[in-house]
Design a protein around this motif. Structure first.
Motif, PDB file in Angstrom:
ATOM      1  N   ILE A 105       3.331  -0.652   4.146  1.00 40.10           N
ATOM      2  CA  ILE A 105       3.307   0.671   3.504  1.00 40.10           C
ATOM      3  C   ILE A 105       4.619   0.876   2.758  1.00 40.10           C
ATOM      4  O   ILE A 105       5.690   0.975   3.363  1.00 40.10           O
ATOM      5  N   VAL A 141       0.843  -1.201   0.000  1.00 43.20           N
ATOM      6  CA  VAL A 141       0.000   0.000   0.000  1.00 43.20           C
ATOM      7  C   VAL A 141       0.877   1.249   0.000  1.00 43.20           C
ATOM      8  O   VAL A 141       1.948   1.266   0.626  1.00 43.20           O
ATOM      9  N   TYR A 187      -8.230   2.540  -4.820  1.00 42.50           N
ATOM     10  CA  TYR A 187      -7.867   3.399  -3.691  1.00 42.50           C
ATOM     11  C   TYR A 187      -9.069   3.640  -2.798  1.00 42.50           C
ATOM     12  O   TYR A 187     -10.219   3.484  -3.208  1.00 42.50           O
ATOM     13  N   LEU A 196       1.429  -1.651  -6.626  1.00 37.82           N
ATOM     14  CA  LEU A 196       0.692  -1.640  -5.364  1.00 37.82           C
ATOM     15  C   LEU A 196      -0.572  -2.490  -5.441  1.00 37.82           C
ATOM     16  O   LEU A 196      -1.130  -2.713  -6.519  1.00 37.82           O
ATOM     17  N   ASP A 197      -1.027  -2.932  -4.283  1.00 36.70           N
ATOM     18  CA  ASP A 197      -2.336  -3.578  -4.201  1.00 36.70           C
ATOM     19  C   ASP A 197      -3.440  -2.516  -4.178  1.00 36.70           C
ATOM     20  O   ASP A 197      -4.462  -2.674  -4.823  1.00 36.70           O
ATOM     21  N   PHE A 198      -3.225  -1.461  -3.403  1.00 41.73           N
ATOM     22  CA  PHE A 198      -4.151  -0.330  -3.437  1.00 41.73           C
ATOM     23  C   PHE A 198      -3.510   0.869  -2.746  1.00 41.73           C
ATOM     24  O   PHE A 198      -2.414   0.769  -2.184  1.00 41.73           O
ATOM     25  N   VAL A 199      -4.195   2.012  -2.817  1.00 47.73           N
ATOM     26  CA  VAL A 199      -3.693   3.268  -2.256  1.00 47.73           C
ATOM     27  C   VAL A 199      -4.664   3.756  -1.189  1.00 47.73           C
ATOM     28  O   VAL A 199      -5.884   3.619  -1.335  1.00 47.73           O
ATOM     29  N   ILE A 200      -4.129   4.311  -0.114  1.00 45.25           N
ATOM     30  CA  ILE A 200      -4.935   4.989   0.902  1.00 45.25           C
ATOM     31  C   ILE A 200      -4.651   6.479   0.754  1.00 45.25           C
ATOM     32  O   ILE A 200      -3.509   6.913   0.883  1.00 45.25           O
ATOM     33  N   ILE A 251      -0.760  -4.954   6.442  1.00 45.11           N
ATOM     34  CA  ILE A 251      -0.548  -3.904   5.445  1.00 45.11           C
ATOM     35  C   ILE A 251       0.913  -3.482   5.511  1.00 45.11           C
ATOM     36  O   ILE A 251       1.436  -3.181   6.588  1.00 45.11           O
ATOM     37  N   LEU A 276      -9.169  -3.976   1.862  1.00 43.14           N
ATOM     38  CA  LEU A 276      -8.181  -5.030   2.078  1.00 43.14           C
ATOM     39  C   LEU A 276      -8.765  -6.403   1.773  1.00 43.14           C
ATOM     40  O   LEU A 276      -8.153  -7.236   1.104  1.00 43.14           O
TER      41      LEU A 276
END
Length: 684
Positions: A439, A412, A472, A456-460, A437, A491
């Motif tokens: 980062i 992430v 995201y 990335l798997d996803f963005v916060i 997670i 997640l």
């Protein structure tokens, strides 16, 4: 032939037919991996002069004569476990377990010799393992001529070990069975010295808790943690990063049990268990669940099964989280609602002193569950209050926490435009709450090119990133409980759907490229079955060979035995199933008689069950089950439930049947095909 190929083949030999969805859920395989295994198994079968495995309507079939079954079983028996070809993933797990089991360095040549692979392959697997360890806050320390050693906090190392052991060990009827080939390493290094003695300790814990039995997952998790703890402590590795919240808490029941476990470990293994380790045992005990066998939990068993499934399915849709695969959630809700209905029926007040706090902390979940209960038409929910809904919310939140523990680590990045201090606080808040997670970066501005390079798997993000090609979630820079819920959803949903969706798209594109339009549609239908398998209805299970008329029985035990015969004959169950059915009735009484002249007998879920099945047996003279209102019983349905939800659709069909036809009308039918055709016509 690797371990998953072997298990695939053994399931087919045992059951003759296996639904493709069972391989996806039980073996955690993608559709593409299953197709690969199908091809490899068919190569093996053809090479040995045996029929191929066939796939039709989402079901694998292996049609063998008795002589061919004997031949295949001999072939399987004669395969040397050490001749298995491990997959790269299995080899990486084996290397990790070998590293965790020693404080010394291990060379890649040693790994190659142990795993019967080349040094080049071992080096490649070690390189891949390094990448996987990084998000877990672990790394491989390499020294020239010495080899590799795993480094990181003791707690992180143990977490990895427990997860690997849980994936490679099975408990069947309280016995240990190893998964070849990785199970050989697990057995040799971790289990030969510790497992049986630790099982004895856990059995004593169950006895001290009033003979309550731990659920399968709880027993396995606690067992694997204690085995890991003892192994690491015997090497001189003591936990330092323990849950400090126990320092200032009064000693509770769980802590007392942990003390007892520690005392027995000291006696059986001659090692000292310090207080920090006792705190860790306490933490694991906080997460365990028991199977509660109180008699009143069996009341309205069939209606309760349907109701629980409806609640879980509805909550899955509302929360956008798939709760349907959480076996412990089904167990917990059955136990809890059994108490609830008992209290409602007997006008016992239900007061939840934590209701205000639950609403504040889990408001989204509470509101969804309240709407679910409000819209459900079941009479069992009549009179349920907010206090009870608050308790039920905790079970769904526990399910979320369990799922979080089991999820693979996600890579992430954080995008925060609110200053360096706020960004650091956001990062620390996420890492504190989400152990899985990792980062990768914290960016003070939106840089899409950089984000794409990170894989990335996803963005916060603290701002809306617009229509970008990376998943995201938008959060407040100072995280609220709602933000934590949204991160949870991202997640879980991404981890669950990504592999399946990619695999679906890949398979579908292959069909588009390689098949005619007509065949593409056929394959599309098969894929719909694969990903959206509906639960079997009553008419799909209760075929003529499972229907029997004109039987006689002297007592209920004999009636149970007769009703189990079709299931035994078709290898749906084994003798353990019959014993479980009889034991359930002995312990809980004639609750199985749920309507005048009708009984539904069943085992504990999965006990002695090879696959979902149901039979109908009619006793012309009736059988006494000692029910105060509904004796004598003329029709006995015998259900073999293989999990907590697959049979629910069939139960609904059974209720529909009994609502439309009286017991006398059903007793007038004299041909099994007539009854089957009636069920099929109604689509029950």
């Amino acid at each position: 032939m690797d371990s998953k190929l072997m298990e695939f083949l053994q399931l087919l030999v045992k059951n003759k037919t296996v639904r493709i969805g069972d391989f996806i859920t039980q073996q955690k395989l993608t559709a593409r991996q299953i197709r690969y295994r199908e091809a490899k198994i068919n190569d093996f079968l053809i090479e040995n002069g045996l029929p191929k495995v066939t796939l039709k309507n989402g079901v694998y079939m292996l049609d063998l004569s008795e002589q061919q079954k004997i031949q295949l079983k001999e072939l399987i028996t004669n395969i040397d476990p050490y001749d298995y070809k491990m997959t790269s993933e299995e080899r990486q797990e084996a290397i990790a377990l070998l590293l965790i089991a020693t404080n010394d360095y291990i060379t890649s040549s040693s790994f190659a010799e142990k795993l019967s692979i080349s040094k080049r392959t071992a080096d490649s697997d070690i390189s891949k393992l390094k990448t996987k360890l990084f998000p877990l806050n672990l790394k491989l320390d390499a020294k020239t001529s010495k080899g590799y050693r795993i480094n990181g906090s003791e707690r992180d190392i143990r977490n990895l070990c427990v997860n690997l052991l849980m994936r490679n060990i099975k408990l069947e009827s309280k016995q240990y069975t190893d998964f070849l080939p990785l199970g050989q390493i697990v057995h040799e290094i971790y289990c030969d010295l510790y497992l049986e003695k630790v099982l004895e300790i856990i059995h004593l814990v169950e006895e001290d808790e009033g003979d309550k039995e731990l659920t399968y997952e709880s027993k396995l998790m606690l067992l694997m943690y204690l085995v890991t703890m003892i192994k690491r402590m015997s090497m001189g590795n003591i936990i330092e990063d323990y849950p400090e919240l126990y320092d200032n808490q009064p000693q509770n029941r769980k802590y007392s049990i942990a003390l007892n476990i520690a005392s027995q470990i000291e006696d059986k293994f001659s090692i000292l268990v310090p207080t920090k380790e006792i705190y860790m045992i306490t933490m694991y005990l906080e997460g365990i669940q028991y199977i509660v066998p109180e008699r009143y939990l069996k009341t309205d068993w069939m209606q309760m099964q349907i109701l629980i499934d409806e609640i879980i399915q509805d909550m899955s849709k509302r929360m956008k989280v798939d709760f349907t695969n959480d076996k412990e959630l089904y167990i917990d809700l059955q136990a809890h609602l059994g108490h609830t209905f008992f209290k409602i029926q007997h006008n016992i007040d239900i007061t939840n002193l934590d209701l205000k706090e639950i609403k504040e902390k889990y408001l989204t979940c509470f509101n969804h569950l309240k709407e679910t209960v409000k819209e459900n038409k079941s009479s069992l929910l009549k009179g349920i209050t907010d206090s009870e809904i608050g308790y039920l919310v905790l079970h769904f939140c526990s399910s979320l926490e369990r799922r979080m523990r089991m999820l693979p680590p996600a890579k992430v990045a954080i995008v925060c435009l609110n200053g360096a201090a706020t960004a650091r606080l956001l990062r620390e808040s996420i890492l504190t709450r989400f152990s899985n997670i990792s980062i990768i970066a914290v960016l003070p501005k939106v840089d899409l090119q950089l984000l794409r390079k990170m894989e990335l798997d996803f963005v916060i993000s603290s701002i809306n990133l617009g229509n970008i090609d990376i998943p995201y979630v938008i959060v407040n820079p100072l995280l609220t409980e709602k933000d934590y819920v949204e991160i949870n959803k991202m997640l879980m949903n991404y981890s669950e759907n990504h592999t399946a969706k990619d695999d679906f798209d890949l398979m579908y594109s292959e069909f588009i490229n390689n098949e005619t339009i007509k065949d593409v549609q056929h394959q599309q239908d098969d894929l719909d079955i694969l990903f959206n398998q509906s639960r079997l209805k009553l008419y799909q299970l209760l075929t003529p060979s499972y229907i029997s008329f004109y039987n006689k029985a002297r007592n209920w035990r004999e009636a149970v035995s007769i009703s189990c015969k079709p299931l035994l004959k078709n290898n749906d169950v084994n003798e353990m199933f019959v014993q479980s059915v009889v034991q359930s009735i002995q312990e809980a009484g004639p609750y199985v008689v749920f309507s005048k002249g009708v009984a539904l007998v069943h085992s504990e879920v999965g006990y002695g069950v090879n696959r979902l099945a149901i039979s109908l047996t009619r006793f012309e003279d009736g059988v006494i089950f000692n029910h105060p209102l509904f004796d004598p019983v003329k029709i006995v349905f015998c259900l073999a439930p293989n999990d907590y939800s697959s049979h629910v659709q069939a139960l609904q069909g059974l209720l529909n049947l009994l609502e439309k036809y009286t017991i006398d009308e059903l007793c007038e039918i004299d041909n099994s095909y007539d009854l089957f055709n009636m069920l099929e016509r109604e689509r029950w």
